[in-house]
Design an enzyme around this catalytic site. Structure first.
Site, PDB file in Angstrom:
ATOM      1  N   GLY A 197       0.830  -1.189   0.000  1.00  0.00           N
ATOM      2  CA  GLY A 197       0.000   0.000   0.000  1.00  0.00           C
ATOM      3  C   GLY A 197       0.870   1.246   0.000  1.00  0.00           C
ATOM      4  O   GLY A 197       1.600   1.485   0.949  1.00  0.00           O
ATOM      5  N   SER A 198       0.833   2.040  -1.059  1.00  0.00           N
ATOM      6  CA  SER A 198       1.815   3.106  -1.190  1.00  0.00           C
ATOM      7  C   SER A 198       1.424   4.083  -2.301  1.00  0.00           C
ATOM      8  O   SER A 198       0.270   4.164  -2.678  1.00  0.00           O
ATOM      9  CB  SER A 198       3.188   2.486  -1.464  1.00  0.00           C
TER      10      SER A 198
END
Length: 240
Positions: A197-198
């Protein structure tokens, strides 16, 4: 090669095209999740099923599908799967050495359900790689570009220097970069990965024209984010 062997190879190639491969970076995580599922299942069967679902998600997370990239030096291709969360003019991170003047920035936010393999937005030479430690706030926030842990690349393209910044997110704790300074990348070529998640920011020259809007979906290696010239030429595609 015999006709039978040729037929067998065609079947194998067909299966490979239909089955999305998993990036090698994910092997150790998938193995750990799978082992954990077996251990949990040995104690309590429902926990084993939960572990199996988590393992399946891990396989899905580390998928590395083939993409078809437009072949045109004037186009900027999305470096990540996800949602366009920000478009505007911002000063690039100082460690990139791109100057103190605002540049067009297009940011792509990746959720834990998006493919996290990052691809080069343009073709060119990797002139610089700069890593900066930081915090791990929600990557969807504007301040994540300044405060979060990040790894930046400067690519010298035919249209000038382009900045690409991998930004760790709220639960991401590992940025992986596959390339080294001085290497040459083709547009759409894999250069890194972030777990889990980024966000990826792209910094472009002021003359670049955005072709996406905030909230739209982007596909790494395929979606055209911007045009670096006034008129777009006919597009060709390559698989990668």
């Amino acid at each position: 090669m015999s006709r039978e062997q040729d037929g067998s190879m065609s079947i194998i190639d067909s299966i490979r095209r239909q089955v999305t491969p998993v990036h090698p970076e994910g092997y150790i995580f998938i193995a750990a999740f799978g082992f954990g599922a077996l251990i949990l299942g040995s104690f309590f069967s429902p926990l084993g099923w939960i572990g199996a679902i988590a393992t399946a998600w891990c396989v899905y997370f580390f998928r590395d599908p083939v993409r078809f990239t437009p072949v045109d030096d004037s186009l900027v291709i999305s470096p990540a799967d996800g949602v366009i969360c920000s478009i505007g003019f911002f000063i690039p991170p100082p460690e990139l050495g791109l100057g103190a003047e605002p540049m067009l920035r297009i940011a792509v936010f990746m959720s834990v359900f998006d493919c996290h393999v990052n691809r080069a937005p343009v073709s060119g030479r990797v002139a610089k790689i700069a890593y900066k430690p930081g915090v791990f706030v929600n990557a969807d926030l504007d301040k994540a570009s300044e405060d979060n842990e990040r790894n930046g690349l400067v690519i010298e393209s035919a249209a000038g220097r382009i900045g690409v910044v991998q930004i760790a997110g709220l639960i991401a704790r590992r940025i992986v970069c596959f390339v080294r300074q001085g290497e040459t990348l083709g547009a759409g070529e894999r250069f890194g990965l972030i777990r889990f998640g980024s966000r990826v920011d792209v910094y472009l020259p002021g003359a670049a024209r955005p072709l996406v809007t905030t909230g739209s979906k982007a596909v790494a290696g395929e979606t055209v984010l911007a045009d670096l010239r006034a008129e777009a030429a006919r597009r060709n595609f390559k698989a990668g």
